[in-house]
Scaffold this motif. Structure first.
Motif, PDB file in Angstrom:
ATOM      1  N   TYR A  35      -0.915  36.848  76.836  1.00 41.08           N
ATOM      2  CA  TYR A  35      -0.391  35.502  76.604  1.00 41.08           C
ATOM      3  C   TYR A  35       1.082  35.461  76.192  1.00 41.08           C
ATOM      4  N   THR A  36       1.827  36.533  76.324  1.00 43.70           N
ATOM      5  CA  THR A  36       3.223  36.507  75.892  1.00 43.70           C
ATOM      6  C   THR A  36       4.061  35.582  76.772  1.00 43.70           C
ATOM      7  N   SER A  37       3.864  35.629  78.085  1.00 41.01           N
ATOM      8  CA  SER A  37       4.639  34.770  78.976  1.00 41.01           C
ATOM      9  C   SER A  37       4.251  33.303  78.800  1.00 41.01           C
ATOM     10  N   ARG A  38       2.976  33.025  78.679  1.00 39.66           N
ATOM     11  CA  ARG A  38       2.521  31.641  78.567  1.00 39.66           C
ATOM     12  C   ARG A  38       2.946  31.026  77.238  1.00 39.66           C
ATOM     13  N   TRP A  39       2.683  31.707  76.134  1.00 44.15           N
ATOM     14  CA  TRP A  39       3.034  31.151  74.838  1.00 44.15           C
ATOM     15  C   TRP A  39       4.538  31.157  74.595  1.00 44.15           C
ATOM     16  N   GLY A  40       5.225  32.153  75.150  1.00 46.77           N
ATOM     17  CA  GLY A  40       6.672  32.160  74.992  1.00 46.77           C
ATOM     18  C   GLY A  40       7.315  30.969  75.667  1.00 46.77           C
ATOM     19  N   ALA A  41       6.894  30.665  76.909  1.00 48.43           N
ATOM     20  CA  ALA A  41       7.447  29.499  77.599  1.00 48.43           C
ATOM     21  C   ALA A  41       7.049  28.203  76.917  1.00 48.43           C
ATOM     22  N   GLN A  42       5.883  28.151  76.313  1.00 49.69           N
ATOM     23  CA  GLN A  42       5.406  26.929  75.684  1.00 49.69           C
ATOM     24  C   GLN A  42       6.116  26.630  74.373  1.00 49.69           C
ATOM     25  N   HIS A  43       6.392  27.643  73.589  1.00 49.91           N
ATOM     26  CA  HIS A  43       6.902  27.421  72.237  1.00 49.91           C
ATOM     27  C   HIS A  43       8.376  27.786  72.051  1.00 49.91           C
ATOM     28  N   TRP A  44       8.969  28.540  72.982  1.00 50.87           N
ATOM     29  CA  TRP A  44      10.308  29.057  72.701  1.00 50.87           C
ATOM     30  C   TRP A  44      11.347  28.754  73.776  1.00 50.87           C
ATOM     31  N   GLN A  45      10.959  28.421  74.984  1.00 52.24           N
ATOM     32  CA  GLN A  45      11.976  28.233  76.019  1.00 52.24           C
ATOM     33  C   GLN A  45      12.871  27.032  75.722  1.00 52.24           C
ATOM     34  N   THR A  46      12.298  25.914  75.314  1.00 45.48           N
ATOM     35  CA  THR A  46      13.113  24.735  75.001  1.00 45.48           C
ATOM     36  C   THR A  46      14.003  24.952  73.783  1.00 45.48           C
ATOM     37  N   PRO A  47      13.517  25.498  72.653  1.00 44.08           N
ATOM     38  CA  PRO A  47      14.429  25.760  71.537  1.00 44.08           C
ATOM     39  C   PRO A  47      15.542  26.740  71.873  1.00 44.08           C
ATOM     40  N   LEU A  48      15.254  27.728  72.694  1.00 49.83           N
ATOM     41  CA  LEU A  48      16.303  28.679  73.062  1.00 49.83           C
ATOM     42  C   LEU A  48      17.392  28.000  73.887  1.00 49.83           C
ATOM     43  N   ASN A  49      17.023  27.123  74.797  1.00 49.02           N
ATOM     44  CA  ASN A  49      18.024  26.406  75.582  1.00 49.02           C
ATOM     45  C   ASN A  49      18.813  25.423  74.734  1.00 49.02           C
ATOM     46  N   ASP A  50      18.230  24.903  73.653  1.00 48.56           N
ATOM     47  CA  ASP A  50      18.947  23.992  72.767  1.00 48.56           C
ATOM     48  C   ASP A  50      20.011  24.694  71.945  1.00 48.56           C
ATOM     49  N   GLN A  51      19.784  25.978  71.626  1.00 51.08           N
ATOM     50  CA  GLN A  51      20.704  26.651  70.723  1.00 51.08           C
ATOM     51  C   GLN A  51      21.673  27.588  71.426  1.00 51.08           C
ATOM     52  N   SER A  52      21.401  27.993  72.667  1.00 50.25           N
ATOM     53  CA  SER A  52      22.234  28.990  73.336  1.00 50.25           C
ATOM     54  C   SER A  52      23.058  28.342  74.432  1.00 50.25           C
ATOM     55  N   LYS A  53      24.197  28.960  74.723  1.00 46.60           N
ATOM     56  CA  LYS A  53      25.059  28.500  75.799  1.00 46.60           C
ATOM     57  C   LYS A  53      24.562  28.977  77.153  1.00 46.60           C
ATOM     58  N   THR A  54      23.912  30.149  77.170  1.00 46.71           N
ATOM     59  CA  THR A  54      23.355  30.691  78.403  1.00 46.71           C
ATOM     60  C   THR A  54      21.943  30.156  78.611  1.00 46.71           C
ATOM     61  N   ILE A  55      21.616  29.838  79.844  1.00 45.97           N
ATOM     62  CA  ILE A  55      20.288  29.312  80.136  1.00 45.97           C
ATOM     63  C   ILE A  55      19.241  30.406  79.907  1.00 45.97           C
ATOM     64  N   ALA A  56      18.259  30.098  79.099  1.00 41.92           N
ATOM     65  CA  ALA A  56      17.169  31.031  78.803  1.00 41.92           C
ATOM     66  C   ALA A  56      15.994  30.735  79.723  1.00 41.92           C
ATOM     67  N   THR A  57      15.538  31.713  80.450  1.00 39.29           N
ATOM     68  CA  THR A  57      14.408  31.568  81.346  1.00 39.29           C
ATOM     69  C   THR A  57      13.110  31.820  80.601  1.00 39.29           C
ATOM     70  N   ARG A  58      12.017  31.642  81.311  1.00 40.11           N
ATOM     71  CA  ARG A  58      10.714  31.908  80.685  1.00 40.11           C
ATOM     72  C   ARG A  58      10.543  33.383  80.371  1.00 40.11           C
ATOM     73  N   HIS A  59      11.285  34.250  81.057  1.00 41.08           N
ATOM     74  CA  HIS A  59      11.216  35.674  80.739  1.00 41.08           C
ATOM     75  C   HIS A  59      11.893  35.974  79.399  1.00 41.08           C
ATOM     76  N   HIS A  60      12.993  35.283  79.105  1.00 43.72           N
ATOM     77  CA  HIS A  60      13.614  35.439  77.785  1.00 43.72           C
ATOM     78  C   HIS A  60      12.707  34.898  76.682  1.00 43.72           C
TER      79      HIS A  60
END
Length: 561
Positions: free
Chosen positions: A428-453
């Motif tokens: 579940y690392t890919s599923r939960w990571g995209a669900q809980h962390w992809q949007t916050p990472l894009n809000d705080q970083s200048k580089t686009i964070a993918t679901r892999h990040h």
């Protein structure tokens, strides 16, 4: 949801192996070929005898008897190396048979369960095949798998595995030379090179750590002991042959010199590459066991970790602080694994080197990866990884991900740089990571964070013992605040059930637990808004700034306008 295994520290490499080129001349090449063919022929005979003995305890494998027989046609040390190689090959072949039997049983069980469900229907979590044509093909495949399983179980029952010295793939290539773009002479050259035996086990206390193949650390000269029938070719005492070339061992030379000068055992292998027409000398030795810190100890020490998500074509990485919060920008390391094996291995090493440099730059204690294997998925094939053109592309992508090789390369290279490798459960690392962390990472970083990040962040938090989900009640980051984030630092503390806030009156002093004052806190009412007519609509002018005192405090403040 299946249970998630706890993270663990990947063990350090149990040994080391280095290589240097032997620039031999015509005479040296002739002698090495004669010695390798002579020893290879007797080693294959000994392997045949070892397979005939079967799976018996060590004391019953008749190694002493076989070694005594081989000593008359070689030497005692060559005989010891040959019997040891035969024993290792037999044990490895038996383990491969057990693994193949387990894989065939898994595939047979999966197909059998799907055949028990009618076409186009689903029973529980098992789905039947799409139509009768596909079901018929699966029935045929089931028969083929059962036939293979019967052969494997027969070999296991007889304790006699099938071993091809030189490689079964190369042996089958002999019948398909046109497809392999080889001639009969080129294939014969590769076949004979693969069946040479020039391996000498190290001996502690022997001169320069190995008596059979000796490398002098002073001048790099190489000498080998000749077998009994070939001792007329000796050019150095006693009954040895000295090569005209020397070796240096540039890579990890200091470690090799420490063992050689201390007369500690080092094993040497002389191999020939028929494609390039070169000879190489490999030196290997066992390393001392290193006690690595556990994930709990790393978390207690408060070290940063570099989380890595392995994908097809690239590596997604993110640095995490000791509390599991992402630090810096998302990182992408390209990894194009195409071309011949040597090129793929070189690009994989380059990607691992980039990860180590990134870990050093971010002052990380170690690297967190997933404990991937894809063993079950590869064995069940179409039953679990899709069918048709899309499923075939997905299976090809999974087969191209070097999970085992990446883990081994990272473990060895990171250990030499003082970094720890932590492996976590990939569930579940890919599923939960995209669900809980992809949007916050894009809000705080200048580089686009993918679901892999985002998956890399989930992997790192699991390696640090943190939950993948963000804490409940944490507000989203405010864009006006900038880079400041509240993720993972605050949490809402609910009141006990049945309690209420204390009553407030106009004269109650402000406790500082609110960010905006209530209208009831004002002593002076604001004037009524003025209505302006004649405009397209009706609008109200806000009141001008007033000096208002907080109730009961006497401290003025400026009202917003």
């Amino acid at each position: 949801m299946r249970a998630i295994a706890p993270p663990f520290t990947v063990a350090a490499p149990s040994g080391a192996r280095i290589r240097d080129r032997l620039r031999v001349d015509g005479a040296d090449e002739k002698v090495l070929t004669l010695v390798g063919q002579h020893l290879g022929r007797h080693q294959r005979a000994d392997l045949t005898e070892r397979v005939t003995i079967g799976l018996v305890p060590v004391k019953d494998n008749r190694r002493a008897e076989r070694k005594k027989k081989l000593t008359g046609v070689s030497s005692s040390r060559w005989a010891g190396a040959m019997t040891r190689a035969s024993e290792d090959q037999y044990q490895l072949s038996m383990r491969c048979l057990y693994d193949e039997r387990a894989g065939l049983r898994r595939a047979i069980g999966k197909i059998t369960r799907r055949l028990a469900v009618p076409c186009g229907q689903q029973k529980g979590r098992v789905r039947g095949y799409r139509d009768r044509g596909e079901r018929f093909q699966k029935q045929r495949r089931l028969q083929a798998l059962r036939a293979r399983l019967a052969v494997v179980e027969q070999h296991i029952a007889e304790e006699r595995p099938s071993v091809v010295v030189g490689g079964r793939r190369l042996a089958k290539t002999r019948h398909h030379l046109a497809d392999a773009y080889l001639t009969a002479g080129e294939w014969r050259e590769r076949w004979e090179a693969a069946r040479l035996f020039l391996t000498a086990d190290g001996e502690s206390g022997a001169p320069h750590e190995n008596y059979t193949i000796t490398v002098d650390p002073a001048d790099g000269s190489v000498t080998i002991v000749l077998p009994e029938p070939l001792r007329h070719l000796a050019n150095a005492p006693p009954d040895r042959y000295r090569l005209a070339c020397t070796v240096t061992f540039h890579h990890r030379r200091e470690e090799w010199l420490d063992r050689v000068t201390a007369h500690r055992a080092v094993r040497y292998d002389i191999v020939r590459d028929p494609v390039r027409g070169r000879w190489y000398l490999d030196a290997s030795w066992s390393a001392a066991k290193t006690l690595l810190p556990s994930p709990q100890e790393i978390r207690t020490a408060g070290g940063r970790m570099l989380a890595v998500d392995l994908n097809a074509g690239h590596l997604a990485a993110y640095a995490l602080d000791p509390y599991g919060n992402p630090v810096g920008e998302p990182i992408t390391v390209p990894m194009e694994l195409t071309g011949p094996a040597s090129r793929r291995d070189g690009r994989l090493r380059a990607a691992v080197t980039s990860l180590i440099k990134l870990a050093r730059t971010h002052h990380c204690t170690g690297i967190v990866i997933e404990n991937l294997g894809f063993t079950d998925a590869r064995q069940t094939g179409r039953e679990t990884m899709g069918r048709g053109r899309r499923g075939k592309a997905f299976r090809r992508t999974v087969a191209g991900i070097p999970t085992a090789r990446f883990r081994d390369r990272l473990r060895g290279m990171a250990c030499h740089q003082g970094l720890v490798v932590v492996a976590v459960d990939p569930a579940y690392t890919s599923r939960w990571g995209a669900q809980h962390w992809q949007t916050p990472l894009n809000d705080q970083s200048k580089t686009i964070a993918t679901r892999h990040h985002a998956a890399a962040v989930a992997i790192g938090r699991r390696g640090l013992g943190q939950r993948i989900r963000r804490r409940p009640g944490v507000t989203a980051p405010d864009r006006r605040i900038g880079q400041r984030r509240a993720t993972g630092q605050t949490a809402s503390v609910p009141r006990p059930r049945g309690t209420t806030s204390p009553p407030r009156t106009t004269g109650t002093p402000h406790q500082g637990d609110k960010t905006r004052r209530s209208p009831s806190d004002q002593l002076v009412p604001l004037p009524a808004p003025t209505t302006v007519r004649g405009a397209p609509g009706t609008r109200h002018h806000p009141p001008g700034p007033e000096r208002i005192e907080s109730a009961g405090t006497g401290q003025p403040h400026q009202e917003r306008c």
